[in-house]
Design a protein around this motif. Structure first.
Motif, PDB file in Angstrom:
ATOM      1  N   ARG A 102       0.846  -1.182   0.000  1.00 55.69           N
ATOM      2  CA  ARG A 102       0.000   0.000   0.000  1.00 55.69           C
ATOM      3  C   ARG A 102       0.884   1.237   0.000  1.00 55.69           C
ATOM      4  O   ARG A 102       2.055   1.181   0.367  1.00 55.69           O
ATOM      5  N   THR A 103       0.304   2.332  -0.386  1.00 51.48           N
ATOM      6  CA  THR A 103       1.068   3.573  -0.396  1.00 51.48           C
ATOM      7  C   THR A 103       0.852   4.320   0.907  1.00 51.48           C
ATOM      8  O   THR A 103      -0.152   4.126   1.604  1.00 51.48           O
ATOM      9  N   GLN A 104       1.782   5.195   1.205  1.00 53.86           N
ATOM     10  CA  GLN A 104       1.683   6.009   2.409  1.00 53.86           C
ATOM     11  C   GLN A 104       0.588   7.043   2.220  1.00 53.86           C
ATOM     12  O   GLN A 104       0.625   7.815   1.261  1.00 53.86           O
ATOM     13  N   PRO A 105      -0.385   7.077   3.117  1.00 50.43           N
ATOM     14  CA  PRO A 105      -1.429   8.100   2.955  1.00 50.43           C
ATOM     15  C   PRO A 105      -0.880   9.476   3.297  1.00 50.43           C
ATOM     16  O   PRO A 105      -0.146   9.639   4.270  1.00 50.43           O
ATOM     17  N   PHE A 106      -1.202  10.433   2.482  1.00 52.07           N
ATOM     18  CA  PHE A 106      -0.775  11.800   2.714  1.00 52.07           C
ATOM     19  C   PHE A 106      -1.956  12.601   3.233  1.00 52.07           C
ATOM     20  O   PHE A 106      -3.106  12.321   2.928  1.00 52.07           O
TER      21      PHE A 106
END
Length: 96
Positions: A59-63
């Motif tokens: 998953r990607t890092q939530p910004f």
């Protein structure tokens, strides 16, 4: 056959700043040998085609948006300060 000697365990304990008695050395040796055996098994795993990853869940890092969410309370906090000048707290000099 043990790879660690009592002197090794005493040195590790000293570096870790852990007090151990001579009676504890065999138990600690057994636990360290077990840990080292697991690490040796991991060293033998073929990771040639394994891509490095930062997260095992893919998953990607939530910004979050870069917005101010709190108001500035500096003046409220400085009202009770003993000494303030130009928005800075003034403290007595303690080192000459």
């Amino acid at each position: 056959m043990s790879q660690l000697k009592a002197s090794d365990i005493k040195r590790i304990a000293q570096l870790s700043q852990i007090a151990i008695s001579d009676d504890e050395i065999p138990m600690i040796e057994e636990k360290l040998e077990s840990t080292l055996a697991i690490l040796n098994q991991l060293q033998n795993v073929d990771t040639t085609n394994v891509e490095p990853m930062s997260d095992p869940f893919d998953r990607t890092q939530p910004f979050r948006e870069d917005i101010v969410t709190e108001s500035n309370h500096r003046d409220d906090y400085q009202v009770v300060a003993p000494s303030v000048e130009k928005g800075l707290y003034l403290v007595p000099k303690v080192i000459e």
